[in-house]
Design a protein around this motif. Structure first.
Motif, PDB file in Angstrom:
ATOM      1  N   THR A   6       0.844  -1.190   0.000  1.00 16.22           N
ATOM      2  CA  THR A   6       0.000   0.000   0.000  1.00 16.22           C
ATOM      3  C   THR A   6       0.879   1.240   0.000  1.00 16.22           C
ATOM      4  O   THR A   6       1.772   1.376   0.843  1.00 16.22           O
ATOM      5  CB  THR A   6      -0.899   0.016   1.246  1.00 16.22           C
ATOM      6  N   PRO A   7       0.672   2.155  -0.963  1.00 13.34           N
ATOM      7  CA  PRO A   7       1.542   3.334  -1.031  1.00 13.34           C
ATOM      8  C   PRO A   7       1.356   4.234   0.182  1.00 13.34           C
ATOM      9  O   PRO A   7       0.285   4.280   0.792  1.00 13.34           O
ATOM     10  CB  PRO A   7       1.083   4.037  -2.316  1.00 13.34           C
ATOM     11  N   LYS A   8       2.416   4.956   0.512  1.00 15.07           N
ATOM     12  CA  LYS A   8       2.354   5.888   1.632  1.00 15.07           C
ATOM     13  C   LYS A   8       1.435   7.043   1.256  1.00 15.07           C
ATOM     14  O   LYS A   8       1.478   7.564   0.150  1.00 15.07           O
ATOM     15  CB  LYS A   8       3.757   6.413   1.940  1.00 15.07           C
ATOM     16  N   ARG A   9       0.554   7.434   2.182  1.00 16.01           N
ATOM     17  CA  ARG A   9      -0.400   8.503   1.912  1.00 16.01           C
ATOM     18  C   ARG A   9       0.301   9.853   1.879  1.00 16.01           C
ATOM     19  O   ARG A   9       1.168  10.151   2.707  1.00 16.01           O
ATOM     20  CB  ARG A   9      -1.489   8.522   2.980  1.00 16.01           C
ATOM     21  N   LEU A  10      -0.114  10.675   0.900  1.00 14.65           N
ATOM     22  CA  LEU A  10       0.444  12.018   0.791  1.00 14.65           C
ATOM     23  C   LEU A  10      -0.029  12.899   1.936  1.00 14.65           C
ATOM     24  O   LEU A  10      -1.192  12.851   2.330  1.00 14.65           O
ATOM     25  CB  LEU A  10       0.005  12.653  -0.530  1.00 14.65           C
ATOM     26  N   THR A  67       2.728  15.711 -11.587  1.00 16.28           N
ATOM     27  CA  THR A  67       2.437  14.321 -11.264  1.00 16.28           C
ATOM     28  C   THR A  67       1.088  13.920 -11.859  1.00 16.28           C
ATOM     29  O   THR A  67       0.077  14.571 -11.589  1.00 16.28           O
ATOM     30  CB  THR A  67       2.388  14.115  -9.736  1.00 16.28           C
ATOM     31  N   GLU A 107      -1.194   8.614 -10.813  1.00 15.59           N
ATOM     32  CA  GLU A 107      -0.175   8.344  -9.813  1.00 15.59           C
ATOM     33  C   GLU A 107      -0.532   8.963  -8.466  1.00 15.59           C
ATOM     34  O   GLU A 107      -0.104   8.476  -7.411  1.00 15.59           O
ATOM     35  CB  GLU A 107       1.184   8.864 -10.282  1.00 15.59           C
ATOM     36  N   GLN A 136      -2.133   7.461  -3.749  1.00 13.71           N
ATOM     37  CA  GLN A 136      -1.490   8.029  -2.571  1.00 13.71           C
ATOM     38  C   GLN A 136      -2.445   8.851  -1.707  1.00 13.71           C
ATOM     39  O   GLN A 136      -2.052   9.387  -0.679  1.00 13.71           O
ATOM     40  CB  GLN A 136      -0.321   8.919  -3.007  1.00 13.71           C
TER      41      GLN A 136
END
Length: 267
Positions: free
Chosen positions: A158-162, A204, A208, A212
């Motif tokens: 799971t991508p790191k949250r912005l 971005t 993508e 996030q």
């Protein structure tokens, strides 16, 4: 059964092979056009309105899934939506996703036996299709699931949250807290990042950014628009049944595409 088709495949030899095998497997199928990129596939499909779309998963410009999503959003009401068949090199993850969503596919290189089964299934779909049907809920649900699944890498973490968005402003960089963002909107080669009182551009791509963002906090309402859920002030439906919403802190109205209208089904 007679029907029409559009083939979107960026490798000319594979496109020719698919068309040749289709001629053998389905003599009554007329291929109206063959294109090599997703943007042309959308334009030609909207103009020609074929019964079947063969979409390569990976093409220049828009990939097959993105092209299908745009068509689902832009397809005219009262016109039967094409049966979708995705063309892909063997990828266990993609194939499993298609099978889970009951979406048909053709493998590269074209296998006559597999193509024959696809033709049979597509003919059954077309035979059961209502003359004035449009994009049905089942198709939209499948596309949403595929867009959320096959674009991810199998087994990816799971991508790191912005938390903060860095954006170039003049000769400096402005750090925009995600907690202040109301809208992310795709605009040509940029994404507009809108807060209640400001706007910055970032490079971005939206596809993508979305993984996030916290999904409970930011809702995608269109291919090119993501809004802050707790800032939604009102949702309205026009005479054609299309939805739009307004946000607290912004003056604009934002269109909700039929692909993402399910969130507001309770209306």
């Amino acid at each position: 059964m007679n029907a029409t088709a559009l083939i979107a495949e960026d490798e000319p030899l594979l496109a020719q092979a698919l068309q040749a095998e289709l001629a053998r497997a389905w003599p009554g199928l007329k291929v109206l056009a063959t294109v090599g990129d997703g943007d042309s596939a959308v334009a030609q499909a909207l103009g020609l309105r074929p019964d079947v779309l063969f979409l390569d998963i990976r093409m220049p410009g828009q990939a097959g899934l993105q092209a299908a999503a745009e068509l689902a959003e832009e397809w005219p009401d009262g016109v039967p939506f094409p049966a979708l068949v995705f063309v892909t090199a063997f990828d266990a993850y993609a194939v499993a996703a298609f099978e889970a969503q009951a979406v048909d596919y053709v493998l590269k290189p074209v296998q006559p036996e597999r193509l024959a089964r696809t033709v049979q299934r597509v003919q059954q779909v077309l035979a059961q299709r209502a003359p004035t049907s449009t994009v049905d809920d089942a198709t939209l649900q499948r596309l949403r699931a595929l867009l959320g699944g096959t674009e991810a890498t199998a087994g990816a973490a799971t991508p790191k949250r912005l938390q903060v968005i860095p954006a170039s402003v003049g000769q400096g960089i402005r750090m925009v807290p995600v907690s202040e963002v109301l809208v992310f909107e795709a605009a040509d080669k940029y994404v507009r990042v809108l807060t209640a009182g400001s706007e910055v551009l970032i490079r971005t791509p939206l596809k993508e950014l979305v993984p996030q963002l916290e999904p409970a906090m930011f809702w995608q309402i269109h291919r090119g628009t993501v809004v802050r859920a707790d800032a939604i002030d009102s949702v309205t439906r026009n005479e054609a049944g299309r939805l739009s919403l307004r946000l607290r802190g912004r003056p604009e109205a934002w269109a909700v595409s039929r692909l993402y209208a399910e969130r507001f089904r309770a209306m």
